[in-house]
Design a protein around this motif. Sequence first.
Motif: not given
Length: 473
Positions: A1-14, A32-34, A66-71
């Motif tokens: 599985a692939v973990a997908m991370f998305t956030g604001k570029a200026n976000c400290p939590y991201y 794995r991370v994207h 999480r994505e069960l297939l790559d992206r």
Amino acid sequence: AVAMFTGKANCPYYAKAELLADYLQTNLPSFRVHKIIQHPDKWEQWLHDICETNGWEHRQCPIIWRELLDRGGKGQLLGGLNDFLEYVQQYYGITSMMLSEEMSDIAEENLQAHLEIVKEDEEIKSRIKPVQIWITSASVPVCYHLIPLLANGEVFGMTTEISIHLLDTDQFKEILHGIVMEAEDMAFPLLRSISEHTNTDQAFIDADIIIVLDDVLLNLEAQSRENCIREVSDICQVYAPLIEKNAKSEVKVISSGKTFANLKATMLRTYGPSIRPENIIAIATCWESAAKAMLARKLNMSTAGIKDVIVWGNSSGSNYIDLSHAKLYGYDCAIWGPPNFQRPVLNMIYDSDWIHSELQSGAESTLSSRVSRCTGMLPAHAVATALQYWYHGSPSEEIISVGILSEGQFCIPEGIIFSMPVRFQNGNWEVMTELEINETTQKVLGRLSHDLVQEKLVALKEINEIQPYEAEE
């Protein structure tokens, strides 16, 4: 599985979630991370869209799934930063001890790095500028055949992208829509976009090339020639100011069609004085190629061996096919020579009556009949060929016939678009004024010039009646 991370570029939590994910990816071979960073101004809309697509409820930054297939597989929402920290603690026994100050510093670095990447992408995209092509009366069959020729890479080059804009009236909107969909389905690698337009006020925006096809469905039998000419003039009076206002300063304007191609070019120049006169041409290639085909059939040879047939006069009306400079290469006769050995056409065809009746008798000729019946492939190929020569040069030493604004060459009156011999070189053309023409040809040019001058005068409403059409003798 692939973990997908998305956030604001200026976000400290991201920033905190990102660094923890990087640590896990480095130390856990199956993790794995994207990462997808969004500009702060675009974050809310992007988050709304991704949640709506997947049926999620999430309103914070970051969002992790999480994505069960790559992206591309089905996504399983993990949540925000706290959810991710709990997930990592539970599955891997790892806890992030990053302080708030460190989170803010990294968030600021993320924002600056993101802005630099965006700026670099914009600079790269700005260097890839597709050629903007506008086609008027785009519902006519010629346009349908022209689009694949423009989009296959042979006209502008195999690395030059193009965008095509189809312009016509509201009544042809469905036809335009069908052409757009079919062109998109063909998936030409170099066709960046194709669009339909019915709002004349927005015509020719950023145009590099404008191809003016038949803009009125003229019926010369049902209405007077004078009315037809004035109808053409009225359309040019609308188009020319729009070209001046909306198109690029170096725009190339190509006039084609079955009726009044030269007149359209002349009137666009008249009503658009700021358009560069050398950038307005009328297509005569239809006549040139059709004449070569007829000669090839007569001589039982390939058209590739016939060069330097000249078309004088009106590209869609009264013209003269001049064979006095025409040559044959590779012709099967008693005398042979190297590949560059050539013979004059007139020395190989002794039947002058055939030449006159088939090629030179004006509207009564077989050639005129053949060209007038061609509504698709031939005129489309003629436009594409002229554009290819304009951008990449015409074959060395060959004569090409193009309708251009006369400056008095060959004693032709100034101020009319007249087909004459040119050569294309380095993105420009030059008239082959070194060619010698005989007295008979000069007289014909005088008559052809008179016809075009009369058309222009009628278009400008300076005389009451058009002079009768005179066919070449």
